[in-house]
Structures are given as structure tokens and as C-alpha cells.
Design a protein around this motif. Structure first.
Motif, mmCIF file in Angstrom:
data_model
loop_
_atom_site.group_PDB
_atom_site.id
_atom_site.type_symbol
_atom_site.label_atom_id
_atom_site.label_comp_id
_atom_site.label_asym_id
_atom_site.label_seq_id
_atom_site.Cartn_x
_atom_site.Cartn_y
_atom_site.Cartn_z
ATOM 1 N N MET A 1 0.826 -1.203 0.000
ATOM 2 C CA MET A 1 0.000 0.000 0.000
ATOM 3 C C MET A 1 0.863 1.258 0.000
ATOM 4 O O MET A 1 1.987 1.258 0.474
ATOM 5 N N SER A 2 0.324 2.332 -0.565
ATOM 6 C CA SER A 2 1.040 3.609 -0.602
ATOM 7 C C SER A 2 1.609 3.958 0.759
ATOM 8 O O SER A 2 0.891 4.036 1.750
ATOM 9 N N ALA A 3 2.914 4.153 0.798
ATOM 10 C CA ALA A 3 3.596 4.349 2.074
ATOM 11 C C ALA A 3 3.078 5.578 2.820
ATOM 12 O O ALA A 3 2.849 5.528 4.022
ATOM 13 N N GLN A 4 2.857 6.696 2.104
ATOM 14 C CA GLN A 4 2.433 7.917 2.775
ATOM 15 C C GLN A 4 1.014 7.788 3.315
ATOM 16 O O GLN A 4 0.709 8.204 4.432
ATOM 17 N N SER A 5 0.142 7.192 2.514
ATOM 18 C CA SER A 5 -1.238 6.992 2.957
ATOM 19 C C SER A 5 -1.288 6.091 4.184
ATOM 20 O O SER A 5 -2.007 6.375 5.155
ATOM 21 N N LEU A 6 -0.525 5.025 4.144
ATOM 22 C CA LEU A 6 -0.479 4.095 5.275
ATOM 23 C C LEU A 6 0.054 4.796 6.520
ATOM 24 O O LEU A 6 -0.520 4.680 7.617
ATOM 25 N N GLU A 7 1.121 5.541 6.355
ATOM 26 C CA GLU A 7 1.741 6.233 7.483
ATOM 27 C C GLU A 7 0.766 7.206 8.138
ATOM 28 O O GLU A 7 0.646 7.264 9.366
ATOM 29 N N ASP A 8 0.038 7.959 7.319
ATOM 30 C CA ASP A 8 -0.908 8.943 7.852
ATOM 31 C C ASP A 8 -2.071 8.276 8.583
ATOM 32 O O ASP A 8 -2.496 8.729 9.655
ATOM 33 N N ASN A 9 -2.602 7.211 7.988
ATOM 34 C CA ASN A 9 -3.729 6.517 8.610
ATOM 35 C C ASN A 9 -3.343 5.923 9.953
ATOM 36 O O ASN A 9 -4.112 5.996 10.925
ATOM 37 N N VAL A 10 -2.162 5.329 10.005
ATOM 38 C CA VAL A 10 -1.708 4.711 11.251
ATOM 39 C C VAL A 10 -1.419 5.779 12.299
ATOM 40 O O VAL A 10 -1.740 5.597 13.487
ATOM 41 N N ARG A 11 -0.841 6.893 11.886
ATOM 42 C CA ARG A 11 -0.544 7.965 12.842
ATOM 43 C C ARG A 11 -1.836 8.504 13.472
ATOM 44 O O ARG A 11 -1.863 8.828 14.666
ATOM 45 N N ALA A 12 -2.891 8.562 12.695
ATOM 46 C CA ALA A 12 -4.170 9.036 13.230
ATOM 47 C C ALA A 12 -4.693 8.086 14.303
ATOM 48 O O ALA A 12 -5.246 8.521 15.324
ATOM 49 N N ILE A 13 -4.495 6.803 14.090
ATOM 50 C CA ILE A 13 -4.909 5.819 15.095
ATOM 51 C C ILE A 13 -4.083 5.992 16.365
ATOM 52 O O ILE A 13 -4.617 5.985 17.480
ATOM 53 N N GLY A 14 -2.777 6.187 16.195
ATOM 54 C CA GLY A 14 -1.905 6.379 17.356
ATOM 55 C C GLY A 14 -2.268 7.624 18.145
ATOM 56 O O GLY A 14 -2.275 7.602 19.387
ATOM 57 N N ASP A 15 -2.588 8.690 17.443
ATOM 58 C CA ASP A 15 -2.972 9.935 18.123
ATOM 59 C C ASP A 15 -4.231 9.735 18.951
ATOM 60 O O ASP A 15 -4.356 10.252 20.072
ATOM 61 N N ALA A 16 -5.166 8.975 18.408
ATOM 62 C CA ALA A 16 -6.417 8.723 19.130
ATOM 63 C C ALA A 16 -6.181 7.889 20.381
ATOM 64 O O ALA A 16 -6.769 8.158 21.440
ATOM 65 N N ILE A 17 -5.300 6.909 20.283
ATOM 66 C CA ILE A 17 -4.993 6.069 21.457
ATOM 67 C C ILE A 17 -4.331 6.915 22.539
ATOM 68 O O ILE A 17 -4.648 6.798 23.728
ATOM 69 N N LYS A 18 -3.416 7.805 22.134
ATOM 70 C CA LYS A 18 -2.740 8.671 23.117
ATOM 71 C C LYS A 18 -3.729 9.583 23.836
ATOM 72 O O LYS A 18 -3.627 9.806 25.037
ATOM 73 N N LYS A 19 -4.707 10.099 23.107
ATOM 74 C CA LYS A 19 -5.642 11.068 23.685
ATOM 75 C C LYS A 19 -6.790 10.404 24.448
ATOM 76 O O LYS A 19 -7.220 10.892 25.493
ATOM 77 N N GLU A 20 -7.313 9.307 23.903
ATOM 78 C CA GLU A 20 -8.554 8.744 24.434
ATOM 79 C C GLU A 20 -8.387 7.409 25.155
ATOM 80 O O GLU A 20 -9.316 6.948 25.821
ATOM 81 N N GLY A 21 -7.256 6.756 25.011
ATOM 82 C CA GLY A 21 -7.018 5.497 25.700
ATOM 83 C C GLY A 21 -8.009 4.414 25.348
ATOM 84 O O GLY A 21 -8.276 4.132 24.169
ATOM 85 N N ASP A 22 -8.601 3.786 26.363
ATOM 86 C CA ASP A 22 -9.489 2.650 26.154
ATOM 87 C C ASP A 22 -10.730 3.005 25.332
ATOM 88 O O ASP A 22 -11.273 2.164 24.618
ATOM 89 N N THR A 23 -11.179 4.239 25.435
ATOM 90 C CA THR A 23 -12.342 4.670 24.651
ATOM 91 C C THR A 23 -12.068 4.512 23.161
ATOM 92 O O THR A 23 -12.905 4.013 22.400
ATOM 93 N N ALA A 24 -10.876 4.920 22.742
ATOM 94 C CA ALA A 24 -10.491 4.765 21.335
ATOM 95 C C ALA A 24 -10.326 3.301 20.975
ATOM 96 O O ALA A 24 -10.701 2.877 19.868
ATOM 97 N N LEU A 25 -9.768 2.502 21.887
ATOM 98 C CA LEU A 25 -9.612 1.065 21.634
ATOM 99 C C LEU A 25 -10.955 0.409 21.361
ATOM 100 O O LEU A 25 -11.100 -0.384 20.421
ATOM 101 N N ILE A 26 -11.936 0.731 22.187
ATOM 102 C CA ILE A 26 -13.267 0.135 22.023
ATOM 103 C C ILE A 26 -13.901 0.595 20.706
ATOM 104 O O ILE A 26 -14.516 -0.200 19.979
ATOM 105 N N ARG A 27 -13.724 1.871 20.376
ATOM 106 C CA ARG A 27 -14.285 2.386 19.131
ATOM 107 C C ARG A 27 -13.642 1.729 17.911
ATOM 108 O O ARG A 27 -14.341 1.307 16.975
#
Length: 430
Positions: free
Chosen positions: A24-50
Motif C-alpha cells: 500500500m502507498s507508504a504515505q497513505s499508510l503512514e498517515d492513517n496509522v498515525r491518526a490511530i496512534g494519536d487517538a490512542i494517546k488522547k482517548e485510551g481505552d475509549t479509542a480502543l473500544i471504538r
């Protein structure tokens, strides 16, 4: 499989033949994954459940698997399976226990003692992918060396619904904490910690491109976790001569092709006749596979390479640096000394790649995508770290101190020189 003649290709064409499938496109993959990481840092278990509801279609009430699931899993499995997995456990344990390092202690010169000591990584997180196949074997490959190394805390994460085989394998390895989370979000949770997920020091385990990218990102974060190795899709290279068994060769190629549509298999042979026989076998055995469609897609970007000699076959293999290398030749071991780059090597016609995947004892967590040129197969050492010790006696300082003082002076590091000189003067004062 397409067939090419190695010596009919230009250098550029040879390089292209050994290219892995494009991910998969490296930049697209990197951005999508970073967004997931940011959500985990901010929301913790709430983001995990979502994310679990979004990606795994499961609404969690708790990210931790209840203890009752361990008992239920054991009750739902046959005695035959339990006996088989115990056999695999014993062999894997025996091979990895033999890797225990011995302490090193040496007097480099009189009065200068240097040592190497090994200590376990304290907290490790094991990631087991979900999907259509329950990878309980990977639980053994990760948890057994962690246990032998002496890691104080071993936890496991796997997307719901977790197979009974995975839960039982974890119990067999004395793992009592399983998180029902998967994907990139599980990696970030393990690497950073949440309300319910304990932060670990190092993350182990394979996964898809999202998991691999999440591991890369979390390993580069301040206060993030270390990771085992970079990894991509499964791959195998088979070296076969005129006398190889074409059904054996075909089955080894298919054993990796069925892993995923992005897997890659390569046959390197000295014989066009062997290449033709293997293609016939592939056609036949493909129709026996439940994962036929997956294997067919994998074979579309796989290749048979015709070479002039076994020496040239080894050269091609070293250029590719395969995750798995299978040598089916009359005297397979005679080629071993010239093999420089491979995750794991299987010698002879009876050494099916599947044996290493499950129960021979070696570890099946291996570097892919050419990383075998610089990265080793997973072993006991990956679950520990080394520290050096030095102890200098008064006589040792007298002899070696002036040398260090001079070297520090030449590097213009006055405090380094002072730390030695002040001790030398104190000795002289004595």
C-alpha cells in the motif's frame, strides 16, 4: 508461475525479478496509522473500544479477556490437539533454552577486569494477528523464549474473537493477561499504555501492513516501546536440482503462497524439466487447498528462475535474502557454508518449511522483505539485553591510567583526563 532464465536477463531485469510485491502507498499508510496512534494517546481505552467496533465488528465491554475464558478454551479442545501442542512446546523450549548465554569475565590486562552480563527485558507484549487462521503457533514462538529469558511481565494482544487454540497456548506458556484488541490500535496501546492496557518495554509479533507501520512509529516515539524486527509478507525461496521431488517443492511453495495474496514464492532451479514438473504439481495441489484463491493471487507475482549451476542458485538466493530458504538438492548441506542471507534454512527433501513453522524447535518469527541481510531470526537474545561491567584495581589504574589520560587529552576532553589523573595522584599520595 512465470519462468525466467537468469543469464538471459540484464542486471536491471535481474533486480526487478527479485523485487517484492508493492505494498500500500507508504504515505497513505503512514498517515492513517498515525491518526490511530494519536487517538490512542488522547482517548485510551475509549479509542480502543471504538476502533475494535469499527475494524473487528465487535463491541467490547472490557479490553481484558476474562479468566473464565482460559478454562473454557481448555475444555473445548481435544486431547489430541493438546498432546500435539505440548510436543511442539517441548521442542521449542529445548532449542531456545540451549541459547542461554554464559557470563563473560576476562582480565584484559592485569588489574583490569571486564564482564558481560545478561538481563531480561522486564515487560514484553506479544501481538498475535487475527484473520482466518488462529496463529497459536506464534504464541509458542514468542512466549516460550520470553519465559526462558526471565521476562517478569508477559502479556498478549489479539483481535476478537480470540480462538480457543490461542488462549490455550497462552495458558500453556503461563500468560494470564490477554487483551482482546488487534491492529495498529493494539500496538499503540501496548507501546504507550492505556487505562486497562499495561505499557510494555518491547513489542513482538507479526501483522499486516498497519501493524508493521504502527510498530515502526511506536518504536520512534519518546517513551514508546522497542520492537522485535521490521517485517513484511511471508516469502520462501526453494533451490532445487534435477533430483528434487516436484511435489515436495510445490507443496513448500504453496505453504507460503496460502498465507496471503501479498506473499511471494520463488523457485530457483538448474533444470527446465524440474520447473515444468513443479508447475504441473502446483496446478494439481492448488485444487486441494481451502485457500486456493489466496495462493493463486500470490503465485501471480511469484517466479521460477532457471540458473546454470547450484553456485549460481546460491548467488540468487543471497541477493534475495529470503525469509525461508529450502534447499532440495542431492547434498543440501554442502551449500550451507555459502548461504549468507536467510531467516531460516531447511536442508534436504524431508525438511518441510511447515516443520519449522510449528514444532521442530526453531523460531518461525523471521525477517522478511530482504531484512535477512542485517536482521536475525527471533531468538532468546531478543528478550534480553547485555550490560558490561568493569572493575579496575589500584595496580590496573597505575598501568592503564596514563594511557587513558593521554587519549583523553588528545580528544580535548579535560574532565575525562581529570577523572583519571586525580585518581593517579591519590594513589601516589598513598
Amino acid at each position: 508461475m512465470r519462468t525466467v532464465v537468469w543469464n538471459d536477463l540484464s542486471a536491471e531485469e535481474q533486480s526487478q525479478v527479485l523485487q517484492r510485491p508493492v505494498q500500500m502507498s507508504a504515505q497513505s499508510l503512514e498517515d492513517n496509522v498515525r491518526a490511530i496512534g494519536d487517538a490512542i494517546k488522547k482517548e485510551g481505552d475509549t479509542a480502543l473500544i471504538r476502533f475494535t467496533e469499527q475494524f473487528d465488528k465487535t463491541l467490547l465491554t472490557d479490553v481484558v479477556l476474562p479468566q473464565s475464558a482460559f478454562t473454557e478454551a481448555e475444555q473445548n479442545l481435544s486431547d489430541e490437539f493438546k498432546k500435539a501442542i505440548q510436543n511442539a512446546y517441548n521442542n521449542i523450549y529445548k532449542f531456545h533454552e540451549a541459547q542461554k548465554p554464559s557470563p563473560i569475565s576476562i582480565e584484559t590486562q592485569k588489574g583490569v577486569l571486564c564482564e558481560v552480563l545478561t538481563r531480561p527485558i522486564e515487560k514484553v507484549g506479544l501481538y498475535i494477528p487475527g484473520g482466518t487462521a488462529p496463529l497459536f503457533s506464534t504464541v509458542l514462538m514468542l512466549a516460550i523464549p520470553a519465559k526462558i529469558a526471565g521476562c517478569k511481565r508477559i502479556v498478549l494482544a489479539s483481535p476478537p474473537t480470540i480462538a480457543n487454540e490461542i488462549i490455550y497456548a497462552a495458558k500453556l506458556c503461563d500468560i494470564d493477561t490477554i487483551y482482546t484488541i488487534g491492529g495498529a490500535q493494539a500496538v499503540f496501546a501496548l507501546g504507550l499504555g492505556t487505562e486497562k492496557v499495561e505499557k510494555v518495554d518491547k513489542i513482538f509479533g507479526p501483522g499486516n501492513s498497519y501493524v508493521t507501520e504502527a510498530k515502526r512509529q511506536v518504536s520512534q516515539m519518546m517513551n514508546g516501546a522497542a520492537i522485535d524486527m521490521p517485517a513484511g509478507p511471508s516469502e520462501v525461496l526453494v533451490i532445487a536440482d534435477d533430483n528434487a521431488n516436484p511435489d515436495f517443492v510445490a507443496s513448500d511453495l504453496l505453504s507460503q503462497a496460502e498465507h496471503g495474496t501479498d506473499s511471494q514464492v520463488i523457485l530457483v532451479t538448474t533444470s527446465q524439466a524440474m520447473a515444468d514438473k513443479v508447475n504441473v504439481s502446483l496446478d494439481y495441489w492448488l485444487n486441494q487447498l481451502s485457500r486456493k484463491d489466496t495462493a493463486i493471487e500470490s503465485l501471480k507475482h511469484s517466479t521460477t528462475i532457471i540458473v546454470n549451476s547450484l553456485a549460481e542458485a546460491v548467488k540468487v538466493s543471497n541477493l534475495y535474502a529470503p525469509e525461508h530458504l529450502i534447499i532440495q538438492t542431492d547434498d543440501a548441506r554442502s551449500l550451507l557454508n555459502d548461504i549468507q542471507h536467510a531467516g531460516s534454512v531447511f536442508l534436504g527433501q524431508y525438511s518441510a518449511e511447515s516443520m519449522g513453522d510449528y514444532a521442530s524447535g526453531t523460531n518461525h518469527v523471521l525477517p522478511t522483505y530482504g531484512y535477512a541481510k542485517t536482521v536475525s531470526s527471533l531468538g532468546l537474545a531478543d528478550f534480553s539485553k547485555r550490560m558490561t561491567v568493569q572493575e579496575i584495581s589500584k595496580d590496573g589504574l597505575k598501568d592503564l591510567g596514563p594511557v587513558v589520560s593521554l587519549l583523553a587529552e588528545k580528544e580535548l576532553l579535560d574532565a575525562h583526563k581529570l577523572a583519571v589523573d586525580i585518581r593517579l595522584k591519590a594513589i601516589q599520595g598513598d
